[in-house]
Design an enzyme around this catalytic site. Structure first.
Site, short mmCIF file in Angstrom:
data_model
loop_
_atom_site.label_atom_id
_atom_site.label_comp_id
_atom_site.label_asym_id
_atom_site.label_seq_id
_atom_site.Cartn_x
_atom_site.Cartn_y
_atom_site.Cartn_z
CG ASN A 8 -1.86 1.12 1.30
OD1 ASN A 8 -1.48 2.25 1.01
ND2 ASN A 8 -3.10 0.86 1.66
CG HIS A 40 1.37 5.59 4.92
ND1 HIS A 40 0.64 6.43 5.72
CD2 HIS A 40 0.95 4.35 5.19
CE1 HIS A 40 -0.18 5.72 6.46
NE2 HIS A 40 -0.02 4.45 6.16
CG HIS A 88 -8.35 4.00 1.00
ND1 HIS A 88 -8.51 3.87 2.36
CD2 HIS A 88 -9.58 4.33 0.51
CE1 HIS A 88 -9.77 4.11 2.68
NE2 HIS A 88 -10.44 4.40 1.60
NE ARG A 148 -9.58 8.42 4.10
CZ ARG A 148 -9.72 7.63 5.16
NH1 ARG A 148 -8.90 6.63 5.36
NH2 ARG A 148 -10.68 7.85 6.03
NE ARG A 192 -7.73 11.29 5.57
CZ ARG A 192 -8.12 10.63 6.67
NH1 ARG A 192 -7.29 9.81 7.27
NH2 ARG A 192 -9.32 10.81 7.17
CD GLU A 223 -7.06 -0.29 1.47
OE1 GLU A 223 -7.37 0.72 2.11
OE2 GLU A 223 -6.08 -0.98 1.71
CB THR A 281 -9.16 1.48 7.35
OG1 THR A 281 -8.71 2.11 6.16
CG2 THR A 281 -10.54 0.90 7.14
CD GLU A 331 -6.86 -6.44 3.59
OE1 GLU A 331 -7.18 -6.09 2.43
OE2 GLU A 331 -6.10 -5.78 4.31
CG HIS A 346 -5.19 -1.99 9.49
ND1 HIS A 346 -4.74 -1.40 10.63
CD2 HIS A 346 -5.73 -1.01 8.73
CE1 HIS A 346 -5.01 -0.11 10.56
NE2 HIS A 346 -5.60 0.15 9.42
N1 PXP Z 1 -5.60 -3.32 4.40
C1 PXP Z 1 -6.59 -2.39 4.44
C2 PXP Z 1 -7.96 -2.80 4.04
C3 PXP Z 1 -6.32 -1.06 4.84
O1 PXP Z 1 -7.32 -0.16 4.90
C4 PXP Z 1 -5.00 -0.71 5.17
C5 PXP Z 1 -4.68 0.70 5.55
O2 PXP Z 1 -4.81 1.53 4.45
C6 PXP Z 1 -4.00 -1.70 5.07
C7 PXP Z 1 -4.34 -3.00 4.72
C8 PXP Z 1 -2.58 -1.40 5.37
O3 PXP Z 1 -2.45 -1.12 6.73
P1 PXP Z 1 -1.04 -0.64 7.29
O4 PXP Z 1 -0.74 0.67 6.65
O5 PXP Z 1 -1.28 -0.56 8.75
O6 PXP Z 1 -0.04 -1.69 6.90
#
Ligand code: PXP
Length: 252
Positions: free
Chosen positions: A7, A10, A43, A45, A49, A70, A101, A151, A191
């Protein structure tokens, strides 16, 4: 072998801190792919953001791996997702004030909307993943509504205190993963996963895909994204090889 979804939200968060052009999540996705990412996740949003529409458009054109979008069930986002045709979508709850999330999608409360979205994506051949807490009724309903994946939300496990509390969250995830597979769902996890806590998740849940963002992007600040992804993949592979060894030992 468990697939790794990286992901890159960030990276966009840092860019948006200055509303400038760098660092570019599209570039980050290419670097992550060179490092061994199997899937790129973003994601989009409603409040934009971090990830912007431009990022989705460019990633759709350039990503060499599967793209997982996402998204919430907001009408605008559903329409964008349908027209950009990612390789898969993950439905997540979205709350304006949250830092990330926070909980799983309440599939029971939102059955009608989830079912309608799954049908529309299915018409385009796009599989849907539901980000759910490890709760049997949520998984049962996910299967009933035609989701391809769930998931499992690993946030509670990631945040639990070491010892009994952590073990309890892991057991709940493990049982949910087994239950989900019995229902015919493909079980993923994500997550709050880190270089330190991912091993037990791989060994106990045996997920099809892992979705990881914050920890990989954090390490990338020091070692670069390619290397950060490579290190995560190595830990996943080692955990899986270890898990298989243990299973064989158990057999007579
Ligand atoms: N899976 C989902 C569905 C999420 O919403 C997120 C956060 O965007 C992640 C995985 C990744 O989480 P983390 O950034 O804590 O690794």
């Amino acid at each position: 072998m468990a697939l790794l979804g990286v992901n890159v939200d960030h990276v966009a968060t840092v860019r948006e801190a200055r509303k400038t052009y760098e660092p570019d999540p599209v570039w980050a996705a290419a670097e992550a792919t060179i490092g061994g990412a199997d899937i790129i996740t973003i994601h989009l949003r409603k409040d934009r953001r971090h990830i912007q529409d431009r990022d989705l458009r460019l990633l759709r054109q350039t990503s060499a791996t599967d793209l997982n979008l996402e998204m919430s069930l907001a009408d605008e986002i559903v329409e964008i997702a349908l027209s950009s045709r990612p390789d898969m979508v993950t439905l997540v709850p979205e709350n304006r004030r949250e830092v990330t999330t926070e909980g799983g999608l309440d599939v029971l409360a939102q059955s009608k909307r989830v079912e309608a979205a799954i049908k529309r994506f299915a018409e385009l051949g796009i599989p849907v993943s539901l980000f759910t807490d490890p709760v049997e009724q949520q998984l049962q309903r996910s299967a009933d509504l035609g989701a391809t994946f769930v998931e499992l939300h690993t946030g509670a496990y990631a945040n639990a205190k070491a010892g009994r509390p952590k073990e309890d969250t892991l057991t709940a995830l493990e049982e949910s993963a087994a239950y989900g597979r019995r229902l015919g769902l493909v079980v993923n996890a994500g997550h709050g996963l880190t270089y330190q806590n991912v091993t037990d998740v791989v060994k106990r849940l045996r997920p099809h895909e892992l979705h990881i963002g914050h920890s990989i992007v954090s390490r990338a600040i020091f070692v670069g994204i390619r290397e950060a992804v490579r290190q995560m993949k190595e830990i996943i592979h080692r955990a899986q090889a270890d898990g298989r060894g243990r299973q064989q030992e158990k057999q007579p």
